[in-house]
Design a protein around this motif. Structure first.
Motif, PDB file in Angstrom:
ATOM      1  N   LYS A  19      49.536  47.902 -12.077  1.00  0.00           N
ATOM      2  CA  LYS A  19      50.155  47.577 -10.947  1.00  0.00           C
ATOM      3  C   LYS A  19      50.822  48.713 -10.364  1.00  0.00           C
ATOM      4  O   LYS A  19      50.500  49.148  -9.134  1.00  0.00           O
ATOM      5  N   ALA A  54      51.439  47.730  -1.377  1.00  0.00           N
ATOM      6  CA  ALA A  54      51.400  46.066  -1.791  1.00  0.00           C
ATOM      7  C   ALA A  54      49.949  45.370  -2.014  1.00  0.00           C
ATOM      8  O   ALA A  54      49.967  44.747  -2.744  1.00  0.00           O
ATOM      9  N   ASP A  80      49.825  42.710  -9.979  1.00  0.00           N
ATOM     10  CA  ASP A  80      51.524  41.979  -9.879  1.00  0.00           C
ATOM     11  C   ASP A  80      51.318  40.574 -10.447  1.00  0.00           C
ATOM     12  O   ASP A  80      52.189  39.985 -11.073  1.00  0.00           O
ATOM     13  N   ILE A  85      57.568  44.715   0.314  1.00  0.00           N
ATOM     14  CA  ILE A  85      57.226  46.244  -0.060  1.00  0.00           C
ATOM     15  C   ILE A  85      57.383  47.157   1.219  1.00  0.00           C
ATOM     16  O   ILE A  85      58.002  48.355   1.113  1.00  0.00           O
ATOM     17  N   LYS A 136      51.515  54.725  -2.640  1.00  0.00           N
ATOM     18  CA  LYS A 136      52.657  54.769  -1.609  1.00  0.00           C
ATOM     19  C   LYS A 136      52.914  56.131  -1.013  1.00  0.00           C
ATOM     20  O   LYS A 136      53.152  56.566   0.229  1.00  0.00           O
ATOM     21  N   THR A 192      60.033  50.137   0.939  1.00  0.00           N
ATOM     22  CA  THR A 192      59.579  51.514   1.093  1.00  0.00           C
ATOM     23  C   THR A 192      59.961  52.435   2.257  1.00  0.00           C
ATOM     24  O   THR A 192      60.460  53.624   2.019  1.00  0.00           O
ATOM     25  N   GLY A 251      54.003  51.294   2.442  1.00  0.00           N
ATOM     26  CA  GLY A 251      54.424  50.140   1.713  1.00  0.00           C
ATOM     27  C   GLY A 251      53.467  48.903   1.535  1.00  0.00           C
ATOM     28  O   GLY A 251      53.183  48.233   0.501  1.00  0.00           O
ATOM     29  N   SER A 279      48.112  46.858  -5.059  1.00  0.00           N
ATOM     30  CA  SER A 279      48.640  46.485  -6.361  1.00  0.00           C
ATOM     31  C   SER A 279      49.029  45.073  -6.475  1.00  0.00           C
ATOM     32  O   SER A 279      49.373  44.649  -7.597  1.00  0.00           O
ATOM     33  N   HIS A 280      48.657  44.113  -5.630  1.00  0.00           N
ATOM     34  CA  HIS A 280      48.923  42.740  -5.651  1.00  0.00           C
ATOM     35  C   HIS A 280      48.511  41.946  -6.729  1.00  0.00           C
ATOM     36  O   HIS A 280      49.051  41.294  -7.594  1.00  0.00           O
ATOM     37  N   ARG A 333      54.987  39.591   0.035  1.00  0.00           N
ATOM     38  CA  ARG A 333      54.999  40.957  -0.710  1.00  0.00           C
ATOM     39  C   ARG A 333      54.789  41.915   0.256  1.00  0.00           C
ATOM     40  O   ARG A 333      55.678  43.307   0.204  1.00  0.00           O
ATOM     41  N   CYS A 334      54.092  42.012   1.255  1.00  0.00           N
ATOM     42  CA  CYS A 334      53.842  43.075   2.183  1.00  0.00           C
ATOM     43  C   CYS A 334      55.017  43.141   3.026  1.00  0.00           C
ATOM     44  O   CYS A 334      55.493  44.284   3.189  1.00  0.00           O
ATOM     45  N   TYR A 386      49.938  51.527  -7.122  1.00  0.00           N
ATOM     46  CA  TYR A 386      51.017  51.201  -6.239  1.00  0.00           C
ATOM     47  C   TYR A 386      51.593  52.416  -5.843  1.00  0.00           C
ATOM     48  O   TYR A 386      51.725  52.949  -4.564  1.00  0.00           O
TER      49      TYR A 386
END
Length: 213
Positions: A80, A131, A138, A183, A88, A187, A127, A134-135, A179-180, A84
């Motif tokens: 994750k 997201a 996660d 994050i 980023k 970010t 970000g 890595s979702h 989450r988007c 991520y």
């Protein structure tokens, strides 16, 4: 790394430098993050488990042992957090570079306010990208740290069982929109605050430069 390579090689290898340095930093950070994340998830899934974070950590060690208790999710947290963080920083660097190119200028020629604005916009792009990438991991991490999730056996077998039960599409999309937003905002804030603090202390942020410009 950039200084050791020299201006021309550093420019050509800038994306690899972003990716490599972000990956190394994140692996080191995850060694310390994993116990805290395991404890947080245990308390969220079972609020009555313990009265505080320190008490929960002590109880986890007593119940499950140090490795199984704190590092059952180490593989998922690497899957994750490493992609991520790599996404980023690499995406933010590329996005900022494209924004400056579209403006026909460089950070040195623009005001600190404009540079912070570029960091905020590129931070949102970075970000959201991070997201999405890595979702799935996660989602697995959130589930594997819950008591009994994935049945018994090794961590790998539990993760496989959870993935099979959840399904690929749900792993990739369940809760992704929220989450988007989270994050992307977080970010952007991180990069914006970083630039603001550097400006306040009169520090100069490193930027890759094309040797012929």
């Amino acid at each position: 790394a950039a200084q050791a390579l020299g201006p021309e090689q550093a420019w050509e290898q800038r994306n690899n430098i972003y990716l490599g340095s972000a990956a190394i930093a994140e692996v080191i950070a995850d060694v310390f993050l994993c116990p805290l994340e395991a404890t947080r998830i245990r308390l969220v899934s079972n609020p009555s488990y313990a009265s505080s974070m320190p008490a929960a950590m002590a109880k986890i060690v007593a119940d499950d042992g140090l490795i199984n208790g704190f590092y059952a999710g180490f593989g998922p947290i690497l899957f994750k957090q490493v992609p991520y963080t790599m996404a980023k920083f690499a995406v933010q660097g590329i996005a900022a570079e494209k924004i400056y190119e579209s403006m026909g200028s460089t950070p040195e020629k623009l005001s600190s306010t404009t540079n912070v604005s570029v960091s905020l916009v590129s931070g949102v792009v970075a970000g959201v990208s991070a997201a999405i990438i890595s979702h799935p991991a996660d989602t697995l991490l959130s589930k594997v740290n819950k008591s009994g999730a994935g049945g018994t056996g090794s961590i790998a077998s539990r993760l496989f069982n959870i993935a099979k039960e959840t399904g690929f599409m749900k792993l990739c999309t369940q809760g992704l929109a929220a989450r988007c937003v989270m994050i992307g905002t977080l970010t952007a804030g991180q990069f914006g605050i970083f630039d603001t603090v550097m400006n306040a202390f009169g520090a100069t942020k490193f930027h890759f430069h094309a040797p012929d410009k």
